[in-house]
Design a protein around this motif. Structure first.
Motif, short mmCIF file in Angstrom:
data_model
loop_
_atom_site.label_atom_id
_atom_site.label_comp_id
_atom_site.label_asym_id
_atom_site.label_seq_id
_atom_site.Cartn_x
_atom_site.Cartn_y
_atom_site.Cartn_z
N SER A 100 29.19 -47.75 -69.44
CA SER A 100 27.79 -47.52 -69.11
C SER A 100 27.35 -46.11 -69.51
N HIS A 101 28.32 -45.20 -69.65
CA HIS A 101 28.00 -43.82 -70.01
C HIS A 101 29.20 -43.18 -70.68
N SER A 109 24.81 -43.37 -74.13
CA SER A 109 24.31 -44.38 -73.19
C SER A 109 25.14 -45.67 -73.28
#
Length: 256
Positions: free
Chosen positions: A219-220, A235
């Motif tokens: 997710s990151h 991202s």
């Protein structure tokens, strides 16, 4: 020239000419790293517009018994004529070269890798007055290094679960984003060879083989500075890539 490397046994000749005066000898050439087995060359300001009235010449020599393979990451010159604006690959000893490959600007598909039969090449770049054009970025290696990459190749360019490639020397200073780090993996849009230097699996001055494995994304992706390269926050992505190393690293220096 700051940030450029010239290794033993290789010759670089660069010059730039104007109608008014001669500039210092290396003004017309961009980033380059010339290694005995691999390297990169680029026009000045790449990926910005290359200068007017430039004339650059790089001499590549690899060990006798090997031949040279060239691969373009990018090639974009304003079309003029082949006397004043060109990129040429010449083979043979200095002063007695013959043209092996030539480009004089304009639209063309991305060139296929150029497999030569020579251990000694000259790459010559010349421009006159022009308005646009990124110039060029190319990598080279000896023929025994299969699956040569350019510095612009990304993980997303190879949609397979595991693959082996070869990174040329000199990609660390070439434009291209890296997101992530060796512990979590790299976002699939990251450039492969700069990521490999960031991870410590190759040394930039030598290049080398890499084995890449695709995995489920995160997710990151954190921004981490390592081995002189700053990765960026990334991202959410569906996939990421990691390097298969068998636990061996040349160097991994994290800077906070």
């Amino acid at each position: 020239m700051p940030g450029n490397t010239l290794l033993h046994g290789l010759i670089l000749l660069c010059s730039i000419h104007t109608l008014v005066l001669a500039e210092k000898p290396d003004d017309g050439c961009g980033h380059y790293v010339l290694g005995q087995e691999s390297g990169v060359l680029s026009s000045e300001n790449y990926p910005g517009t290359y200068p007017n009235n430039s004339w650059c010449e790089w001499r590549i020599r690899v060990p006798i018994g090997h031949t040279i393979v060239l691969k373009f990451g990018d090639l974009n010159m304003e079309k003029k004529d082949c006397e004043s604006d060109y990129l040429k690959v010449l083979k043979g000893s200095y002063g007695a070269e013959i043209v092996s490959w030539e480009y004089c600007g304009g639209l063309m598909p991305k060139p296929a890798p150029i497999h030569t039969d020579s251990s000694e090449l000259t790459v010559r770049f010349r421009s006159s007055q022009h308005i646009s054009g990124r110039g060029f970025l190319l990598s080279y290696s000896t023929e025994n290094h299969k699956e040569l990459l350019t510095c612009l190749d990304r993980g997303s360019h190879f949609p397979v679960s595991k693959y082996r490639k070869y990174c040329p020397a000199g990609c660390a200073a070439v434009t291209g984003d890296v997101s992530g780090d060796i512990s979590l993996g790299y976002r699939h849009t990251s450039v492969l060879c700069k990521s490999a230097v960031h991870a410590g699996v190759i040394m930039d001055q030598f290049g080398g083989p890499i084995t890449v494995e695709e995995r489920r994304g995160l997710s990151h992706y954190p921004a981490v500075r390592a081995n002189g390269i700053q990765s960026k926050d990334g991202s959410l992505s569906e996939t990421l890539f990691t390097f298969v190393t068998n636990g061996k690293y040349f160097c991994f220096m994290v800077q906070w």
